[in-house]
Design an enzyme around this catalytic site. Structure first.
Site, PDB file in Angstrom:
ATOM      1  N   LYS A   8       0.873  -1.216  -0.105  1.00 12.24           N
ATOM      2  CA  LYS A   8      -0.226  -0.155  -0.211  1.00 12.24           C
ATOM      3  C   LYS A   8       0.697   1.092   0.168  1.00 12.24           C
ATOM      4  O   LYS A   8       0.396   1.947  -0.605  1.00 12.24           O
ATOM      5  CB  LYS A   8      -0.884  -0.232   1.357  1.00 12.24           C
ATOM      6  CG  LYS A   8      -1.322   1.183   1.670  1.00 12.24           C
ATOM      7  CD  LYS A   8      -2.076   0.810   3.292  1.00 12.24           C
ATOM      8  CE  LYS A   8      -1.731   1.492   4.429  1.00 12.24           C
ATOM      9  NZ  LYS A   8      -2.824   1.297   5.271  1.00 12.24           N
ATOM     10  N   LYS A  24      19.979   4.737  -4.017  1.00  8.23           N
ATOM     11  CA  LYS A  24      19.486   6.053  -3.192  1.00  8.23           C
ATOM     12  C   LYS A  24      20.306   7.101  -3.986  1.00  8.23           C
ATOM     13  O   LYS A  24      21.347   6.525  -4.408  1.00  8.23           O
ATOM     14  CB  LYS A  24      19.431   6.235  -2.417  1.00  8.23           C
ATOM     15  CG  LYS A  24      18.675   6.338  -0.898  1.00  8.23           C
ATOM     16  CD  LYS A  24      18.141   6.145   0.012  1.00  8.23           C
ATOM     17  CE  LYS A  24      17.656   6.208   1.269  1.00  8.23           C
ATOM     18  NZ  LYS A  24      16.631   7.461   1.351  1.00  8.23           N
ATOM     19  N   ASP A  50      31.563  23.781  -1.543  1.00  8.73           N
ATOM     20  CA  ASP A  50      30.120  22.754  -1.168  1.00  8.73           C
ATOM     21  C   ASP A  50      28.807  22.151  -2.237  1.00  8.73           C
ATOM     22  O   ASP A  50      29.087  23.527  -3.031  1.00  8.73           O
ATOM     23  CB  ASP A  50      29.512  23.970  -0.328  1.00  8.73           C
ATOM     24  CG  ASP A  50      27.752  23.171  -0.458  1.00  8.73           C
ATOM     25  OD1 ASP A  50      27.619  22.215  -0.830  1.00  8.73           O
ATOM     26  OD2 ASP A  50      27.259  24.812   0.205  1.00  8.73           O
ATOM     27  N   ARG A  80      26.160  13.369   2.341  1.00 11.21           N
ATOM     28  CA  ARG A  80      24.041  13.744   2.573  1.00 11.21           C
ATOM     29  C   ARG A  80      23.973  13.207   1.531  1.00 11.21           C
ATOM     30  O   ARG A  80      23.533  13.711   0.588  1.00 11.21           O
ATOM     31  CB  ARG A  80      24.138  14.997   2.427  1.00 11.21           C
ATOM     32  CG  ARG A  80      22.986  14.992   4.335  1.00 11.21           C
ATOM     33  CD  ARG A  80      23.150  16.817   4.459  1.00 11.21           C
ATOM     34  NE  ARG A  80      22.436  17.678   3.529  1.00 11.21           N
ATOM     35  CZ  ARG A  80      22.896  18.798   3.540  1.00 11.21           C
ATOM     36  NH1 ARG A  80      23.743  19.257   4.537  1.00 11.21           N
ATOM     37  NH2 ARG A  80      22.892  19.319   1.925  1.00 11.21           N
ATOM     38  N   TYR A 136       7.169 -16.732   3.481  1.00 10.78           N
ATOM     39  CA  TYR A 136       8.378 -16.600   2.340  1.00 10.78           C
ATOM     40  C   TYR A 136       8.363 -18.357   1.646  1.00 10.78           C
ATOM     41  O   TYR A 136       8.496 -18.169   0.522  1.00 10.78           O
ATOM     42  CB  TYR A 136      10.041 -16.463   2.985  1.00 10.78           C
ATOM     43  CG  TYR A 136       9.870 -15.089   2.089  1.00 10.78           C
ATOM     44  CD1 TYR A 136       9.249 -13.853   2.566  1.00 10.78           C
ATOM     45  CD2 TYR A 136      11.303 -15.072   2.700  1.00 10.78           C
ATOM     46  CE1 TYR A 136       9.133 -13.186   2.381  1.00 10.78           C
ATOM     47  CE2 TYR A 136      11.619 -13.115   1.983  1.00 10.78           C
ATOM     48  CZ  TYR A 136      10.708 -12.245   2.774  1.00 10.78           C
ATOM     49  OH  TYR A 136      10.538 -10.848   2.010  1.00 10.78           O
ATOM     50  N   HIS A 145      21.230  -1.036   5.276  1.00 13.06           N
ATOM     51  CA  HIS A 145      21.689   0.572   5.256  1.00 13.06           C
ATOM     52  C   HIS A 145      22.992   0.425   4.851  1.00 13.06           C
ATOM     53  O   HIS A 145      23.689   0.633   3.913  1.00 13.06           O
ATOM     54  CB  HIS A 145      20.303   0.622   5.669  1.00 13.06           C
ATOM     55  CG  HIS A 145      19.159   0.518   4.819  1.00 13.06           C
ATOM     56  ND1 HIS A 145      18.820  -0.052   4.410  1.00 13.06           N
ATOM     57  CD2 HIS A 145      18.207   0.867   5.965  1.00 13.06           C
ATOM     58  CE1 HIS A 145      17.778  -0.171   3.898  1.00 13.06           C
ATOM     59  NE2 HIS A 145      17.139   0.222   5.443  1.00 13.06           N
ATOM     60  N   THR A 176      25.539  21.813  -3.248  1.00 11.98           N
ATOM     61  CA  THR A 176      24.592  20.332  -2.561  1.00 11.98           C
ATOM     62  C   THR A 176      23.996  20.839  -3.712  1.00 11.98           C
ATOM     63  O   THR A 176      23.861  21.422  -4.759  1.00 11.98           O
ATOM     64  CB  THR A 176      23.799  22.550  -2.106  1.00 11.98           C
ATOM     65  OG1 THR A 176      24.531  22.596  -0.168  1.00 11.98           O
ATOM     66  CG2 THR A 176      22.379  21.618  -1.588  1.00 11.98           C
ATOM     67  N   ARG A 204      -4.483 -12.967   1.280  1.00 14.45           N
ATOM     68  CA  ARG A 204      -5.681 -14.250   1.039  1.00 14.45           C
ATOM     69  C   ARG A 204      -6.895 -13.649   1.553  1.00 14.45           C
ATOM     70  O   ARG A 204      -7.877 -14.042   1.264  1.00 14.45           O
ATOM     71  CB  ARG A 204      -4.942 -14.374   2.800  1.00 14.45           C
ATOM     72  CG  ARG A 204      -3.903 -15.859   2.795  1.00 14.45           C
ATOM     73  CD  ARG A 204      -3.707 -16.266   4.009  1.00 14.45           C
ATOM     74  NE  ARG A 204      -3.014 -14.929   5.025  1.00 14.45           N
ATOM     75  CZ  ARG A 204      -2.042 -14.899   5.707  1.00 14.45           C
ATOM     76  NH1 ARG A 204      -1.769 -16.332   5.951  1.00 14.45           N
ATOM     77  NH2 ARG A 204      -1.641 -14.639   5.945  1.00 14.45           N
TER      78      ARG A 204
END
Ligand code: BG6
Length: 481
Positions: free
Chosen positions: A19, A178, A395, A367, A118, A236, A397, A46
């Site tokens: 969902k 990512k 920097d 980051r 599983y 992760h 960004t 189910r």
């Protein structure tokens, strides 16, 4: 033609993951025209439900914009739902029939299921639902938890290996989807300046952090059985570590990259409890109205649980490049901010000629979220008449440099990869084995000795003992991590 149609099956279609993540992701990919033409979708679970019921549940998570309504109708017209049990073959026979009616030779099965089913589900898929024909394929997407320790993970791995080929298995670690995690390869191997300093001669310590500003939010029942080490650190953060520390692969192919990741993981001895700080959040009760619930206040968490919601671990890579360099993994829930980053701290400048304590260590920060960025902390002469020096940044960004570039969600990228057959950003079984090998002795010891986690207040930076562990491991606190 015939060869190009695909059926994407969501097993566990009535669940939370389906969902909140899988249906919305499929919708975004469909909306943006990224899926192969003639792709259709079948949900399986189910419960007796209809596609309309699924739509009601998932639409709030789909971020549907004005003007997209008819496209959304189209998307749901391509959906079908089948109710059936997980342990008997009849339901799977019906599923297979439905897939064949859609003419789908190529099949993707997403296991958005509790681990307890599983084995049954994969047995049934293998027996009843595999694609037939030479130039067609079946791909199985599996989500963590991949077991809860080395033993149970090995058990699951051999079960899957007996049914499917490794090329058919896609183990998701969504951090590999990512942007900044994928950027690590290019940053390291597409720039001349980093490779000569990417080692123990120049790097003092590496900190890889994950911070979340909320607690278990009703997910306590699930979380309590796993804890933060299994939930975030073993997967992760360790995946990020392997990309930071691995040697340059001979090519950008999936096997070459994953070979290097496995190799570096093999050089990491199991984590020792003395190199670990564990924490658990407690509610803030200041009587001013902004009270928060502690972990143990969650009604789905067993009373007196000592499951950690925060952990810092120091790992060492015993190879020529990294011997002695602490790799510090730090993660926690109910902290002061949402942040995931890699912080590479360089050694002190040798033979420093400036005022004592003035020169701070260089740091390269990647980051991951929020606000993707790469920045380098460095010393500059204080501009103007001053003769002193101060810390400043180079920097990059992303929001400034790449304004307007759409960053896909990690799941969008990874599901696309499955369609394309690219396993670069998926976890191979030997990587999983090494990850469990590194953490299992620690997890067993925690389970046996039940050390009491250090309490930290909801919304704080976590236990101070974690900062002390970082200091002890050659990380100089600079006030911003
Ligand atoms: C999941 C964990 O794998 O990652 C969750 O089970 C955690 O506990 C989530 O909240 C964090 O993902 P993201 O993409 O929001 O950083």
């Amino acid at each position: 033609g015939h060869g190009s149609s695909h059926v994407f099956v969501i097993l566990g279609a009535s669940g939370d993951l389906a969902k909140k993540k899988i249906y919305p992701t499929l919708w975004w990919l469909y909306r943006d025209g990224l899926l192969p033409k003639k792709t259709s979708f079948i949900g399986y679970a189910r419960s007796k439900m209809t596609v309309a019921d699924i739509r009601n549940k998932t639409e709030p998570f789909m971020k549907v914009q004005k003007g997209e309504e008819s496209k959304l109708e189209e998307f749901f017209k391509l959906n079908q739902y089948i109710a059936g049990s997980y342990d008997k073959t009849e339901g799977f026979a019906a599923l297979n029939k439905a897939i064949e009616q859609k003419g789908g030779p190529n099949r993707l099965f997403y296991l958005a299921l509790p681990p307890s089913v599983y084995e049954q589900v994969t047995l049934n898929l293998k027996a009843v639902c595999m694609s037939k024909g030479n130039d067609t394929w079946t791909r199985i997407i599996v989500e963590k938890p991949f077991g809860r320790d080395l033993e149970s993970s090995n058990h699951l791995s051999s079960h899957l290996a007996a049914l499917f080929k490794e090329e058919e298995l896609y183990r998701i670690d969504h951090y590999l989807g990512k942007e900044m995690v994928q950027n690590l390869m290019v940053l390291r191997f597409g720039n001349r300046i980093f490779s000569p300093i990417w080692n123990r001669e120049s790097i003092a310590s590496v900190v890889i952090s994950f911070k979340e500003p909320f607690g278990t939010q009703g997910r306590g029942g699930y979380f309590d059985e796993f804890g933060i080490i299994r939930d975030v650190m073993q997967n992760h953060l360790l995946q990020i570590l392997s990309l930071v520390a691995m040697e340059k692969p001979p090519s950008t192919g999936a096997e070459d990259i994953r070979n290097e990741k496995v190799k570096v993981l093999k050089s990491i001895p199991p984590v020792l409890l003395k190199n670990v700080v564990l924490g658990q959040y407690v509610g803030k009760k200041d009587g001013k109205g902004d009270e928060t619930q502690g972990y143990l206040d969650d009604p789905t968490v067993p009373k007196g649980s000592v499951t950690p919601t925060f952990a810092t671990s120091v790992l060492f890579v015993k190879n020529e490049r990294w011997d002695g360099v602490p790799f510090i993994l730090r993660c926690g829930k109910a902290l002061n901010e949402r942040k995931a980053e890699v912080r590479i701290q360089f050694q002190d400048v040798p033979g420093d000629i400036f005022q004592e304590g003035e020169v701070k260590r260089n740091e390269l920060v990647i980051r991951v979220q929020p606000d993707e960025a790469v920045y380098m902390k460095m010393m500059m002469k204080t501009p103007g008449m001053s003769i002193g020096c101060e810390e400043s940044e180079l920097d990059l960004t992303y929001d400034n440099r790449y304004k307007g570039v759409k960053m896909p969600d990690a799941y969008e990228r990874l599901i696309m990869d499955v369609f394309m057959g690219s396993q670069i950003h998926f976890v191979r079984s030997d990587e999983l084995y090494e990850a469990w090998r590194i953490f299992t002795p620690l997890l067993k010891q925690i389970e046996k000795e039940k050390p009491k986690p250090i309490p930290y207040v909801y919304g704080s930076r976590g236990p101070q003992e974690s900062d002390a562990l970082l200091r002890k491991n050659s990380f100089h606190y600079t006030g911003t991590y």
